[in-house]
Design a protein around this motif. Structure first.
Motif, PDB file in Angstrom:
ATOM      1  N   UNK A  46      11.207  -7.991   0.945  1.00  0.00           N
ATOM      2  CA  UNK A  46      12.636  -8.020   0.684  1.00  0.00           C
ATOM      3  C   UNK A  46      12.951  -7.026  -0.425  1.00  0.00           C
ATOM      4  N   UNK A  47      13.568  -5.915  -0.061  1.00  0.00           N
ATOM      5  CA  UNK A  47      13.894  -4.912  -1.060  1.00  0.00           C
ATOM      6  C   UNK A  47      14.365  -3.634  -0.395  1.00  0.00           C
ATOM      7  N   UNK A  48      14.811  -2.697  -1.196  1.00  0.00           N
ATOM      8  CA  UNK A  48      15.188  -1.377  -0.707  1.00  0.00           C
ATOM      9  C   UNK A  48      14.605  -0.322  -1.649  1.00  0.00           C
ATOM     10  N   UNK A  49      13.473   0.276  -1.265  1.00  0.00           N
ATOM     11  CA  UNK A  49      12.800   0.105   0.023  1.00  0.00           C
ATOM     12  C   UNK A  49      11.995  -1.195   0.089  1.00  0.00           C
ATOM     13  N   UNK A  50      11.887  -1.715   1.314  1.00  0.00           N
ATOM     14  CA  UNK A  50      11.062  -2.885   1.572  1.00  0.00           C
ATOM     15  C   UNK A  50       9.982  -2.523   2.569  1.00  0.00           C
ATOM     16  N   UNK A  51       8.744  -2.815   2.231  1.00  0.00           N
ATOM     17  CA  UNK A  51       7.605  -2.376   3.035  1.00  0.00           C
ATOM     18  C   UNK A  51       7.342  -3.287   4.226  1.00  0.00           C
ATOM     19  N   UNK A  52       6.892  -2.693   5.310  1.00  0.00           N
ATOM     20  CA  UNK A  52       6.274  -3.389   6.426  1.00  0.00           C
ATOM     21  C   UNK A  52       4.777  -3.267   6.223  1.00  0.00           C
ATOM     22  N   UNK A  53       4.086  -4.412   6.125  1.00  0.00           N
ATOM     23  CA  UNK A  53       2.665  -4.425   5.781  1.00  0.00           C
ATOM     24  C   UNK A  53       1.843  -5.102   6.858  1.00  0.00           C
ATOM     25  N   UNK A  54       0.623  -4.602   7.067  1.00  0.00           N
ATOM     26  CA  UNK A  54      -0.341  -5.202   7.979  1.00  0.00           C
ATOM     27  C   UNK A  54      -1.542  -5.653   7.161  1.00  0.00           C
ATOM     28  N   UNK A  55      -1.963  -6.913   7.331  1.00  0.00           N
ATOM     29  CA  UNK A  55      -3.092  -7.452   6.598  1.00  0.00           C
ATOM     30  C   UNK A  55      -4.282  -7.593   7.535  1.00  0.00           C
ATOM     31  N   UNK A  56      -5.410  -7.037   7.129  1.00  0.00           N
ATOM     32  CA  UNK A  56      -6.654  -7.094   7.919  1.00  0.00           C
ATOM     33  C   UNK A  56      -7.781  -7.522   7.006  1.00  0.00           C
ATOM     34  N   UNK A  57      -8.872  -8.062   7.564  1.00  0.00           N
ATOM     35  CA  UNK A  57      -9.971  -8.544   6.713  1.00  0.00           C
ATOM     36  C   UNK A  57     -10.634  -7.420   5.930  1.00  0.00           C
ATOM     37  N   UNK A  58     -11.134  -7.781   4.755  1.00  0.00           N
ATOM     38  CA  UNK A  58     -11.977  -6.861   4.023  1.00  0.00           C
ATOM     39  C   UNK A  58     -13.309  -6.727   4.753  1.00  0.00           C
ATOM     40  N   UNK A  59     -13.853  -5.545   4.773  1.00  0.00           N
ATOM     41  CA  UNK A  59     -15.120  -5.304   5.466  1.00  0.00           C
ATOM     42  C   UNK A  59     -16.270  -5.312   4.472  1.00  0.00           C
TER      43      UNK A  59
END
Length: 381
Positions: free
Chosen positions: A368-381
């Motif tokens: 929530x913000x301007x700019x507001x990020x779209x994020x993808x969460x993936x496991x740590x390797x």
């Protein structure tokens, strides 16, 4: 419904669940839990938006993302954004504007999507539920044949619109959250569509098996009542419907939603008014359903998704909630008896507005913000 909102059980079975009741379950205050810096995932920044509000997935794994000022985007998983034209005028002020978006259960045949927004008028605007056909033509996606299915009456009020959409498993019914629009007493008025969860057919008409279907009007559409500012609604893998809502000064709630139940706002709360005056607690009025989890101090919950996927197998069945106030992602787990509790709270250094689960099991968040990020969460390797 899109992947991040699972499906409901048929109404008859939900009624049986309600009859069994959960009033004896413990109400847990998770408000004092602390954020963790030790995140078991990597955060990939995919794209940015102007005050994004909701995200969901199309069957081909592309996303739809709404912006509160009145814009809808089609987004590829590598972050390419294309604006979808045809959005009607919205009252984009304060907490109001373009809100949720949801893919129809029969999208593969109909190409229909549902969305909510606050429509402008001279009384502060009305929450609207609409349906449209999404035309995916080359680089010019467009909403066509927009139909208003439901409009909040009477209109007017402040923020706290609600506006979250969920569908049942048969694809025959739609659930819609409606906030109190900063008019608290309206949440207990059975003839005002405020502070309610509504259950409708996909064409906006009233199902005959709603708890008060014979009453007509708002009463006939009402599934539950006594809500303040509900910004998360989703079905768990076992078919139970859950809702999160923002409390006043304290008392954010995580509720099991069962037909015909009154959750008490503003008669009771586990928080107090912003001016400091106390509100009676749930324990003083057992006729109202108490939350199974609440947060005092608040986290300002927004968005709700139940996890299913292969990337994080340890989280199967967990609920994920965005924390606006605490700038965190919250995970809620359930014990063998079905009692929820906050299990993790990860510092995201961002106000998390919505959460979705992709088909591959990755978690997607918007800020929530301007700019507001779209994020993808993936496991740590």
């Amino acid at each position: 419904m899109p992947i991040h909102r699972a499906f409901a059980l048929p109404a008859m079975l939900l009624t049986l669940i309600s009859a069994a009741g959960s009033t004896s379950a413990e109400s847990i205050n998770a408000g004092e839990r602390k954020e963790s810096q030790d995140r078991p995932f990597l955060v990939q920044d995919i794209a940015s938006f102007n005050t994004p509000w909701a995200l969901t997935f199309l069957p081909d794994s592309r996303l739809l993302v709404t912006e509160k000022p009145g814009h809808l985007f089609l987004v590829s998983q590598d972050g390419h954004k294309t604006e979808v034209s045809g959005i009607p005028e919205v009252a984009a002020k304060g907490q109001n504007g373009l809100l949720d978006v949801a893919v129809s259960p029969d999208f593969s045949k109909s190409n229909q999507v549902f969305f909510t927004y606050v429509a402008p008028d001279n009384k502060g605007g009305s929450l609207v539920l609409a349906r449209a056909t999404l035309l995916l033509q080359a680089d010019k996606p467009h909403l066509n044949d927009i139909t208003v299915l439901w409009r909040q009456t009477p209109s007017g009020g402040g923020g706290q619109p609600g506006g979250i959409i969920a569908f049942d498993p048969a694809g025959q019914h739609l659930f819609l959250t409606v906030g109190d629009r900063m008019q608290p007493d309206s949440a207990q008025d059975p003839d005002q569509a405020r502070g309610k969860v509504l259950r409708l057919r996909l064409d906006g008409t009233t199902p005959p098996d709603n708890p008060q279907a014979s009453e007509g009007g708002v009463r006939a559409q009402t599934w539950t009542t006594g809500h303040r500012n509900p910004y998360g609604l989703a079905f768990a893998p076992d078919g139970k419907l859950w809702l999160n809502e923002m409390g006043p000064r304290g008392g954010d709630e995580f509720n099991l939603i069962e037909p015909g139940v009154n959750y008490g706002w503003p008669v009771v709360s586990n928080g107090d008014n912003y001016n400091g005056t106390p509100i009676p607690r749930h324990v003083t009025r057992p006729e109202f359903r108490a939350p199974l989890v609440y947060w005092t101090p608040v986290i300002a919950p927004a968005g709700l998704a139940f996890y299913s996927g292969d990337l994080f197998p340890q989280w199967q069945g967990s609920a994920f909630v965005g924390g606006l106030k605490v700038r965190s992602l919250v995970r809620i787990s359930f014990d063998k008896a079905g009692q929820p509790d906050e299990a993790d709270r990860w510092d995201m250094s961002a106000r998390i507005r919505d959460v979705a689960i992709a088909r591959d099991g990755a978690l997607w968040l918007i800020e929530d913000g301007n700019p507001g990020s779209l994020m993808r969460l993936v496991p740590k390797r």
